[in-house]
Structure formats: structure tokens, C-alpha cells
Design an enzyme around this catalytic site. Sequence first.
Site, PDB file in Angstrom:
ATOM      1  N   GLU A 144      73.864  70.020  72.336  1.00  0.00           N
ATOM      2  CA  GLU A 144      72.575  70.105  72.400  1.00  0.00           C
ATOM      3  C   GLU A 144      71.765  69.860  71.191  1.00  0.00           C
ATOM      4  O   GLU A 144      70.956  69.149  70.998  1.00  0.00           O
ATOM      5  CB  GLU A 144      72.066  71.200  72.928  1.00  0.00           C
ATOM      6  CG  GLU A 144      70.586  71.482  73.688  1.00  0.00           C
ATOM      7  CD  GLU A 144      70.419  72.635  74.336  1.00  0.00           C
ATOM      8  OE1 GLU A 144      69.747  73.202  73.934  1.00  0.00           O
ATOM      9  OE2 GLU A 144      71.218  72.952  75.411  1.00  0.00           O
ATOM     10  N   ASP A 145      72.179  70.653  69.971  1.00  0.00           N
ATOM     11  CA  ASP A 145      71.411  70.736  68.648  1.00  0.00           C
ATOM     12  C   ASP A 145      72.058  69.912  67.436  1.00  0.00           C
ATOM     13  O   ASP A 145      71.339  70.050  66.266  1.00  0.00           O
ATOM     14  CB  ASP A 145      71.326  72.073  68.373  1.00  0.00           C
ATOM     15  CG  ASP A 145      70.553  72.950  69.343  1.00  0.00           C
ATOM     16  OD1 ASP A 145      69.652  72.345  70.175  1.00  0.00           O
ATOM     17  OD2 ASP A 145      70.539  74.187  69.291  1.00  0.00           O
TER      18      ASP A 145
END
Length: 194
Positions: free
Chosen positions: A63-64
Site C-alpha cells: 500500500e505504501d
Amino acid sequence: MSLTWTPTIDRALAVAARGHAGQTRKDDPTPYIAHPVAVAMIVSDFTDDQDVAVAALLHDVLEDVPPSVYSADDMTAEFGERVTEFVRGVSEDKTAGEETPPWRVRKEGYLAALAEDSEECLLISAADKIHNLRSMVAAHERLGDDMWGIFNAGPQEKLWFYSSIADAVTERLGDCAASRELRRAVDDVAALAP
């Protein structure tokens, strides 16, 4: 059950630490790596499945972290398809189109996916949210109601999201340690809402 050191856990911790290098938590300057470590520790209270603990350490990586730094293919090669599927299952869609979708859209998508996710993903999600909620209580002790200004959503929206996750975990997993602990954490934060 508790988080036990293994070479695989060590590799996952190293990947997470590199991926989140330089990142901090929203509510204080704590290095971000403290969050996935806490999530792995919490999830190890609910299961002794090493893949679940590894996925908990890696749960925010896809996600990051840009795929050019560490991709799902990298994760699969290093930790296997099962771990990668767990991480995908608890990752928000922040890459749809050219812009990050609005907060509510991302959260609704997360909840829709959670309804179909594996029990392992539900445990990771519960552990993630338990740590987030506990961190909110700690931030409120330091900042008072100013704590709410840190987030991308107001108190009622945050509580809607966390309550919805608690409902999904309870519905899917029944009355278990994860669902009870998550509900307790939601209630603790609800008591702080202005």
C-alpha cells in the site's frame, strides 16, 4: 501463542523496515516500523500461523511502498503466494486511476473486500485496527481533542469505519479474542469522541 523469532520473521522485519524507512506515525514522531511490529505482536495473540505474522509485518508494504522499490512479485518470490495474498487482502486501493481515491471511497472498498477475505486477513485487519485505535487513545492522552485533527476524517467517520470492521470480524469469526479485543478498542475510542 506469541511472536517467535525465525529467519523468515527476521527477513520480513528487514523488508518492512527498509520499505518504511523515514516514515513516521501520524500522531507522533515514532518511526513507522513500530506499527507493523505491533500488529505482528497483536496478531500472534490470535494465531500461531507464521505466514499471518509475516503478512502482519508486511501489511502496509504494498500500500505504501512504490512497486519499483518492493513489488508484489518481490514479496511472492521472497515469502510465497500465501503471504502476498494476505497482504493484498488487507491493502487499500490507493492506485486506482491517477489519483488516490477519496477517504470514504477507499474505506468502503476496504470493507467490501473484507467481507470476502480469508479468516487470516480478518485477523490481520483486526490486529492492525486494534493498534491504530490504541494509538489514538495514547494520542488523545497527549493532545486531547486536538488528536482528531491529525486524521483525514472526523471522529464520526473514523468510528463508522472501525465499528464496521469490528462488525465484519465478529460476523465472520464469531465471538473470539480478536473480535472482543477489537470491539473493546473501538469502545475506548468512542468514549473519547467529542
